[in-house]
Design a protein around this motif. Structure first.
Motif, PDB file in Angstrom:
ATOM      1  N   ASN A 156       0.818  -1.220   0.000  1.00  0.00           N
ATOM      2  CA  ASN A 156       0.000   0.000   0.000  1.00  0.00           C
ATOM      3  C   ASN A 156       0.851   1.270   0.000  1.00  0.00           C
ATOM      4  O   ASN A 156       0.639   2.180   0.793  1.00  0.00           O
ATOM      5  N   TRP A 157       1.808   1.319  -0.889  1.00  0.00           N
ATOM      6  CA  TRP A 157       2.638   2.516  -1.059  1.00  0.00           C
ATOM      7  C   TRP A 157       1.831   3.533  -1.853  1.00  0.00           C
ATOM      8  O   TRP A 157       1.475   3.300  -3.006  1.00  0.00           O
ATOM      9  N   LYS A 158       1.529   4.655  -1.232  1.00  0.00           N
ATOM     10  CA  LYS A 158       0.707   5.667  -1.904  1.00  0.00           C
ATOM     11  C   LYS A 158       1.545   6.424  -2.927  1.00  0.00           C
ATOM     12  O   LYS A 158       2.535   7.083  -2.587  1.00  0.00           O
ATOM     13  N   LEU A 159       1.122   6.356  -4.172  1.00  0.00           N
ATOM     14  CA  LEU A 159       1.827   7.042  -5.248  1.00  0.00           C
ATOM     15  C   LEU A 159       1.326   8.465  -5.446  1.00  0.00           C
ATOM     16  O   LEU A 159       2.098   9.351  -5.809  1.00  0.00           O
ATOM     17  N   ILE A 160       0.026   8.668  -5.224  1.00  0.00           N
ATOM     18  CA  ILE A 160      -0.547  10.007  -5.348  1.00  0.00           C
ATOM     19  C   ILE A 160      -1.848  10.053  -4.574  1.00  0.00           C
ATOM     20  O   ILE A 160      -2.585   9.058  -4.506  1.00  0.00           O
ATOM     21  N   ASP A 161      -2.100  11.187  -3.972  1.00  0.00           N
ATOM     22  CA  ASP A 161      -3.333  11.387  -3.214  1.00  0.00           C
ATOM     23  C   ASP A 161      -4.456  11.783  -4.161  1.00  0.00           C
ATOM     24  O   ASP A 161      -4.229  12.464  -5.163  1.00  0.00           O
ATOM     25  N   ALA A 162      -5.665  11.349  -3.835  1.00  0.00           N
ATOM     26  CA  ALA A 162      -6.808  11.624  -4.701  1.00  0.00           C
ATOM     27  C   ALA A 162      -7.050  13.117  -4.875  1.00  0.00           C
ATOM     28  O   ALA A 162      -7.524  13.560  -5.932  1.00  0.00           O
ATOM     29  N   ALA A 163      -6.718  13.912  -3.874  1.00  0.00           N
ATOM     30  CA  ALA A 163      -6.954  15.352  -3.956  1.00  0.00           C
ATOM     31  C   ALA A 163      -6.096  16.014  -5.025  1.00  0.00           C
ATOM     32  O   ALA A 163      -6.440  17.083  -5.538  1.00  0.00           O
ATOM     33  N   ARG A 164      -4.972  15.386  -5.386  1.00  0.00           N
ATOM     34  CA  ARG A 164      -4.067  15.943  -6.381  1.00  0.00           C
ATOM     35  C   ARG A 164      -4.179  15.250  -7.738  1.00  0.00           C
ATOM     36  O   ARG A 164      -3.398  15.521  -8.647  1.00  0.00           O
ATOM     37  N   TRP A 165      -5.125  14.342  -7.868  1.00  0.00           N
ATOM     38  CA  TRP A 165      -5.146  13.484  -9.047  1.00  0.00           C
ATOM     39  C   TRP A 165      -6.556  13.352  -9.596  1.00  0.00           C
ATOM     40  O   TRP A 165      -7.469  12.918  -8.900  1.00  0.00           O
ATOM     41  N   SER A 166      -6.707  13.713 -10.863  1.00  0.00           N
ATOM     42  CA  SER A 166      -8.014  13.570 -11.498  1.00  0.00           C
ATOM     43  C   SER A 166      -8.245  12.149 -11.987  1.00  0.00           C
ATOM     44  O   SER A 166      -9.374  11.665 -12.033  1.00  0.00           O
ATOM     45  N   GLY A 167      -7.141  11.463 -12.366  1.00  0.00           N
ATOM     46  CA  GLY A 167      -7.271  10.089 -12.849  1.00  0.00           C
ATOM     47  C   GLY A 167      -7.821   9.984 -14.249  1.00  0.00           C
ATOM     48  O   GLY A 167      -8.121   8.885 -14.729  1.00  0.00           O
ATOM     49  N   ALA A 168      -7.957  11.104 -14.943  1.00  0.00           N
ATOM     50  CA  ALA A 168      -8.535  11.081 -16.282  1.00  0.00           C
ATOM     51  C   ALA A 168      -7.465  10.778 -17.325  1.00  0.00           C
ATOM     52  O   ALA A 168      -6.288  11.071 -17.143  1.00  0.00           O
ATOM     53  N   GLY A 169      -7.912  10.176 -18.440  1.00  0.00           N
ATOM     54  CA  GLY A 169      -7.013   9.889 -19.537  1.00  0.00           C
ATOM     55  C   GLY A 169      -6.239   8.595 -19.355  1.00  0.00           C
ATOM     56  O   GLY A 169      -6.355   7.905 -18.342  1.00  0.00           O
ATOM     57  N   GLU A 170      -5.442   8.269 -20.371  1.00  0.00           N
ATOM     58  CA  GLU A 170      -4.639   7.048 -20.333  1.00  0.00           C
ATOM     59  C   GLU A 170      -3.389   7.279 -19.494  1.00  0.00           C
ATOM     60  O   GLU A 170      -2.569   8.140 -19.820  1.00  0.00           O
ATOM     61  N   GLN A 171      -3.242   6.497 -18.443  1.00  0.00           N
ATOM     62  CA  GLN A 171      -2.123   6.687 -17.532  1.00  0.00           C
ATOM     63  C   GLN A 171      -1.438   5.355 -17.229  1.00  0.00           C
ATOM     64  O   GLN A 171      -2.050   4.291 -17.328  1.00  0.00           O
ATOM     65  N   ARG A 172      -0.178   5.453 -16.850  1.00  0.00           N
ATOM     66  CA  ARG A 172       0.614   4.266 -16.523  1.00  0.00           C
ATOM     67  C   ARG A 172       1.586   4.614 -15.399  1.00  0.00           C
ATOM     68  O   ARG A 172       1.857   5.802 -15.147  1.00  0.00           O
ATOM     69  N   VAL A 173       2.104   3.584 -14.764  1.00  0.00           N
ATOM     70  CA  VAL A 173       3.119   3.765 -13.730  1.00  0.00           C
ATOM     71  C   VAL A 173       4.407   3.103 -14.202  1.00  0.00           C
ATOM     72  O   VAL A 173       4.418   1.918 -14.551  1.00  0.00           O
ATOM     73  N   GLU A 174       5.484   3.860 -14.248  1.00  0.00           N
ATOM     74  CA  GLU A 174       6.798   3.322 -14.584  1.00  0.00           C
ATOM     75  C   GLU A 174       7.554   3.103 -13.276  1.00  0.00           C
ATOM     76  O   GLU A 174       7.927   4.054 -12.586  1.00  0.00           O
ATOM     77  N   PHE A 175       7.757   1.824 -12.953  1.00  0.00           N
ATOM     78  CA  PHE A 175       8.344   1.432 -11.673  1.00  0.00           C
ATOM     79  C   PHE A 175       9.789   0.984 -11.869  1.00  0.00           C
ATOM     80  O   PHE A 175      10.126   0.335 -12.868  1.00  0.00           O
ATOM     81  N   SER A 176      10.645   1.324 -10.918  1.00  0.00           N
ATOM     82  CA  SER A 176      12.033   0.863 -10.966  1.00  0.00           C
ATOM     83  C   SER A 176      12.525   0.547  -9.553  1.00  0.00           C
ATOM     84  O   SER A 176      12.105   1.170  -8.577  1.00  0.00           O
ATOM     85  N   PHE A 177      13.406  -0.441  -9.498  1.00  0.00           N
ATOM     86  CA  PHE A 177      14.043  -0.865  -8.251  1.00  0.00           C
ATOM     87  C   PHE A 177      15.513  -1.105  -8.555  1.00  0.00           C
ATOM     88  O   PHE A 177      15.846  -1.679  -9.593  1.00  0.00           O
ATOM     89  N   ALA A 178      16.414  -0.656  -7.674  1.00  0.00           N
ATOM     90  CA  ALA A 178      17.842  -0.812  -7.971  1.00  0.00           C
ATOM     91  C   ALA A 178      18.666  -0.798  -6.691  1.00  0.00           C
ATOM     92  O   ALA A 178      18.293  -0.170  -5.695  1.00  0.00           O
ATOM     93  N   LEU A 179      19.773  -1.512  -6.753  1.00  0.00           N
ATOM     94  CA  LEU A 179      20.802  -1.419  -5.726  1.00  0.00           C
ATOM     95  C   LEU A 179      21.714  -0.258  -6.103  1.00  0.00           C
ATOM     96  O   LEU A 179      22.309  -0.247  -7.178  1.00  0.00           O
ATOM     97  N   ASP A 180      21.814   0.734  -5.234  1.00  0.00           N
ATOM     98  CA  ASP A 180      22.564   1.942  -5.538  1.00  0.00           C
ATOM     99  C   ASP A 180      24.042   1.734  -5.207  1.00  0.00           C
ATOM    100  O   ASP A 180      24.448   1.835  -4.047  1.00  0.00           O
ATOM    101  N   LEU A 181      24.834   1.469  -6.230  1.00  0.00           N
ATOM    102  CA  LEU A 181      26.260   1.247  -6.028  1.00  0.00           C
ATOM    103  C   LEU A 181      26.998   2.526  -5.663  1.00  0.00           C
ATOM    104  O   LEU A 181      28.081   2.470  -5.070  1.00  0.00           O
ATOM    105  N   THR A 182      26.429   3.681  -5.978  1.00  0.00           N
ATOM    106  CA  THR A 182      27.111   4.935  -5.671  1.00  0.00           C
ATOM    107  C   THR A 182      27.164   5.202  -4.178  1.00  0.00           C
ATOM    108  O   THR A 182      27.933   6.061  -3.728  1.00  0.00           O
ATOM    109  N   GLN A 183      26.355   4.487  -3.393  1.00  0.00           N
ATOM    110  CA  GLN A 183      26.365   4.677  -1.953  1.00  0.00           C
ATOM    111  C   GLN A 183      27.407   3.799  -1.253  1.00  0.00           C
ATOM    112  O   GLN A 183      27.608   3.924  -0.046  1.00  0.00           O
ATOM    113  N   LEU A 184      28.046   2.899  -2.001  1.00  0.00           N
ATOM    114  CA  LEU A 184      29.130   2.114  -1.432  1.00  0.00           C
ATOM    115  C   LEU A 184      30.369   2.989  -1.273  1.00  0.00           C
ATOM    116  O   LEU A 184      30.550   3.952  -2.021  1.00  0.00           O
TER     117      LEU A 184
END
Length: 229
Positions: A156-184
């Protein structure tokens, strides 16, 4: 005649840097040409699901994370790992470039505590490079397996609150996950970018549901009962 002075002791910071360089060199040699250090989530199909509710848009995910003895040794030496989660809500526009409606990120820091022999996860909104990044939630685990299970799970990670989002039109979510090597530490970064086993990343595109759901949480395929991260 004045006696000869003894050799000057090595400064503590310099000594620590030399020790870190030596450890990094040993670990890089130990990995071999292509040894498996951290299993990519792509090796085992990731489980992701979006749900659209009256409160907004939510994402739940379970990513399989496995770690090799080499990376475990790095963690046990006191070097933490940082896993980055990112999700962009994109609206398609035929008359212009696609619009980014919302962008959210979270950082999960995995560290080993030698005194208690426990594993600690710390959670924060944003990325390690962001100014003032604060870890507001911490969890301790008796085993590395349990810590990795939680590090690869979000509910249940909230991506956007309903008050800020109309939800109209064609929409998608581009998700990414990564191990950040720059923090080593910099000595550990030498040569890691050329080793595919360390370049852990996952990217998925999810269609936003058209209908509002009454489900408390998106249903994940082959889901198992476990505590929320």
């Amino acid at each position: 005649m004045p006696c000869c002075s003894s050799a000057r002791p090595v400064d503590a910071p310099v000594g620590r840097r030399r020790a870190m360089l030596a450890l990094a060199a040993v670990l890089l040699l130990a990995t071999g040409p292509v040894s498996a250090a951290l299993e990519s989530p792509a090796a085992d199909p990731a489980q992701l699901a979006l749900v659209r509710r009256s409160e907004g848009l939510f994402l739940s995910a379970r990513l399989p994370l496995e770690i090799s003895p080499t990376v475990e040794e790095v963690l046990r030496k006191g070097v933490p790992l940082h896993f980055l989660w990112k999700a962009d809500l994109i609206q398609s526009r035929w008359y212009w470039l696609d619009k980014t409606v919302a962008s959210v990120a979270r950082t999960v820091r995995l560290a080993y505590q030698p005194l208690t022999r426990r594993w600690r996860l710390s959670y924060a909104s944003g990325t390690p490079g962001a100014a003032g990044l604060q870890y507001g939630l911490h969890q301790n685990f008796d085993s590395l397996a349990d810590a990795l299970l939680s590090a690869g799970h979000v509910s249940n990670w909230k991506l956007i609150d309903a008050a800020r989002w109309s939800g109209a039109g064609e929409q998608r979510v581009e998700f990414s996950f990564a191990l950040d090597l720059t923090q080593l530490p910099r000595p550990f970064q030498l040569g890691l970018f050329n080793q595919s086993s360390w370049n852990i990343s996952l990217q998925k595109t999810l269609d936003v549901p058209d209908q509002i759901s009454n489900e408390a949480e998106p249903a994940l395929p082959d889901s198992r009962s476990e505590d929320d991260a």
